[in-house]
Design an enzyme around this catalytic site. Structure first.
Site, mmCIF file in Angstrom:
data_model
loop_
_atom_site.group_PDB
_atom_site.id
_atom_site.type_symbol
_atom_site.label_atom_id
_atom_site.label_comp_id
_atom_site.label_asym_id
_atom_site.label_seq_id
_atom_site.Cartn_x
_atom_site.Cartn_y
_atom_site.Cartn_z
ATOM 1 N N SER A 241 0.832 -1.199 0.000
ATOM 2 C CA SER A 241 0.000 0.000 0.000
ATOM 3 C C SER A 241 0.871 1.255 0.000
ATOM 4 C CB SER A 241 -0.965 -0.040 1.195
ATOM 5 O OG SER A 241 -1.948 0.966 1.084
ATOM 6 N N ASP A 367 -9.503 -2.979 -6.714
ATOM 7 C CA ASP A 367 -9.049 -2.442 -5.433
ATOM 8 C C ASP A 367 -9.931 -1.257 -5.049
ATOM 9 O OD1 ASP A 367 -7.639 -1.167 -3.316
ATOM 10 O OD2 ASP A 367 -5.777 -2.060 -4.003
ATOM 11 N N HIS A 396 -8.139 -4.876 -1.572
ATOM 12 C CA HIS A 396 -6.931 -4.162 -1.159
ATOM 13 C C HIS A 396 -6.144 -5.008 -0.167
ATOM 14 C CE1 HIS A 396 -4.335 -0.719 -0.613
ATOM 15 N NE2 HIS A 396 -4.478 -0.804 0.707
#
Length: 574
Positions: A241, A367, A396
């Site tokens: 991320s 996502d 995600h």
């Protein structure tokens, strides 16, 4: 005639009212459970579309999964020699049937996640600016229950690969997805270290610097430290991320001059400005925006005294989105004019084209946090060192697989990729890039004093050319880090210092004596560097110099001519 018209209108109105009465009577005859069934179908259809569920799609395909799509340069040897041999990446990913939604996967990961149970071994690391980073280690003996000694963590004689993990926003080593990655990587016999962000992992902030989406100095410092302490062990880095954004930006900034053998970026946001627009577009995305903002507020409350002094605390408390928090906190600490300026300067999409080591990027097209609109497809296709792997579903950082959702697909893919890369000849080897020496004539005291360095990500920090010391508390390791003119760690200077320290500890001062004598043998030539500098200046600005000479002559000629006339006039009269 008028009476007939009014009579017809009255009859029509009465018939229409009777029609509605008949319709209501007919609807009342329909059983109640039919209405309940219709309402349930309408609700299910709304939820199905709102949560982007793809269960029927998976059902019709027999839960065979979707293949992985690759984006890479056609002449990429790294893909043909490494990625093409990864069986998991070239297979299919099948979502857990009862989690057939990117939102269900993402929420389940954060609230449950089914992480393995184990304990890290913590090492406190000091940065040059006085900050503190918690390094959480995990080795194969920790997950297998064998004997373990702390000295093995930083043994310089071992060749066991080390995997450094950079967490996502407001995440630390206790996050479920990081536990999945750390456990299964250590299970392979490798060493894993999670580099927690400043102020996270239960560690206080000990400097006036906070982490953000583009703050690469901590990653750079920890990478250089790990390489110094494990010089013979291959070093791999995995970013997740926001950590993936930091990783790509760091690799793009330093190019080939990184001691990293290979890297993986999972679910990177790529373009922070596009991500900011995306996360406020739909109601379901606003849920994530609000949840992440609450997490950032919790992070700020842990360190309220510093945030009160360096940022706008009232604005932080009222923040309802990530952008609000960045506007009241991140922008002030990072010295950015606007939030958009911060997003533009710290997006990794503009750095991916400069990556010079093997890099695998994994992203899910559905996502719900990091949109596919921000993926730099063309930049990844141009760079021969980058392979982009995209999966149709996954959420995600989730990618749950199996009927019990006990494992994450991307964790298996990352471990297989690192294993294949480790056994190949395509691991990156750092090339020492020497720092250009400054001429002695141009050396002055101003170069040796502290100065303000503005990096590419906009962060302002004061540095000094004198070596700083990093104290690792639990290991009692003293690390000397030299900062060059760009504020980067100079590996060449570190190696020289290590040699001097080693010679001193062993009682052999010949290394220091030779170095001193070599410096003393060089004569202090002040004229030669000055001539060389003037020569370069004249070649680059030849016309400008002659113009300055002409102006100097014409402006000073009246005074000089008068003086010459007085001197030579007296001589002629004599």
């Amino acid at each position: 005639m008028d009476w007939n018209c009014s009579h017809l209108e009255l009859a029509a109105s009465s018939s229409s009212s009777n029609g509605y009465k008949l319709l209501l009577h007919a609807l009342s005859l329909i059983p109640t459970w039919h209405y309940l069934l219709a309402a349930a179908i309408a609700l299910i259809t709304f939820i199905y579309n709102f949560l982007e569920i793809h269960f029927l799609e998976d059902l019709f395909s027999g839960f065979s999964g979707s293949p992985v799509d690759f984006t890479f340069n056609s002449s990429c040897e790294f893909y043909h020699a490494v990625v093409s041999k990864c069986r998991i990446l070239h297979g299919t990913y099948s979502t857990t049937p009862w989690l057939s939604s990117p939102h269900l996967q993402t929420v389940f990961l954060n609230f449950f996640g089914n992480p393995p149970v184990f304990k890290y071994r913590r090492q406190m690391f000091r940065t040059p600016d006085g900050g503190t980073i918690a390094l959480d280690w995990l080795t194969s003996s920790d997950v297998s229950g064998g004997a373990f000694h702390m000295d093995d963590v930083v043994s310089k004689e071992e060749c066991t690969p080390v995997v450094m993990i950079i967490p996502g926003l407001t995440s630390d080593s206790a996050s479920p997805y990081l536990k999945h990655l750390a456990y299964h990587t250590a299970k392979r016999g490798w060493k894993v270290v999670v580099s927690n962000h400043r102020g996270l992992g239960g560690v206080s902030i000990t400097s006036d610097c906070f982490y953000n989406a583009g703050w690469t100095e901590d990653a750079r410092t920890v990478v250089n430290y790990l390489h110094k302490e494990n010089p013979r062990a291959p070093l791999f880095v995995v970013g997740t991320s926001i950590g993936a954004n930091v990783l790509i930006k760091y690799l793009g900034e330093d190019g080939e001059n990184v001691p990293v053998a290979g890297a993986v970026a999972v679910c990177s946001p790529w373009d922070l400005l596009i991500g900011d627009r995306f996360i406020t577009r739909r109601r379901v995305q606003k849920f994530y925006d609000r949840a992440l903002a609450i997490g950032l507020q919790g992070y700020a409350k842990l360190h309220q005294p510093l945030f009160t002094r360096l940022a706008n605390w009232e604005g932080i408390e009222k923040s309802l989105s990530i952008r609000d928090f960045d506007n009241h906190a991140t922008r002030h600490v990072g010295k950015y004019e606007t939030v958009d300026t911060y997003y533009r300067h710290n997006s990794s999409s503009i750095y991916v084209q400069s990556v010079s080591i093997p890099l695998l990027c994994i992203s899910a097209l559905d996502d719900p946090v990091c949109t596919r609109e921000a993926i730099p497809w063309d930049e990844c296709r141009v760079n021969k060192n980058v392979v982009l792997a995209t999966v149709k579903h996954g959420g995600h950082l989730a990618f749950f697989e199996g009927i019990t959702a006990s494992g994450l697909w991307w964790v298996r893919a990352v471990n297989e990729f690192l294993g294949v890369l480790h056994s190949s000849n395509y691991m990156h080897v750092q090339k020492k890039i020497p720092t250009p020496s400054t001429p002695l004539a141009l050396d002055s005291s101003i170069d040796k004093g502290p100065y303000v360095n503005v990096s590419e990500d906009g962060m302002v920090a004061a540095f000094n050319n004198e070596p700083t010391v990093d104290n690792v508390e639990e290991e009692h390791v003293t690390q000397d880090i030299n900062l060059d003119g760009d504020g980067r760690v100079s590996e060449e200077n570190n190696n020289k210092q290590n040699e001097l320290v080693t010679n001193t500890k062993s009682g052999d001062s010949s290394g220091i004596a030779e170095t001193t004598s070599a410096h003393n043998a060089v004569p202090l030539d002040v004229i030669a560097p000055l001539k060389r500098y003037l020569g370069q200046l004249s070649r680059q600005n030849r016309w400008s110099i002659w113009l300055l000479v002409y102006i100097a002559v014409t402006t000073s000629w009246p005074l000089v001519g008068s003086a010459l006339y007085v001197v030579f006039g007296k001589k002629l009269r004599r």
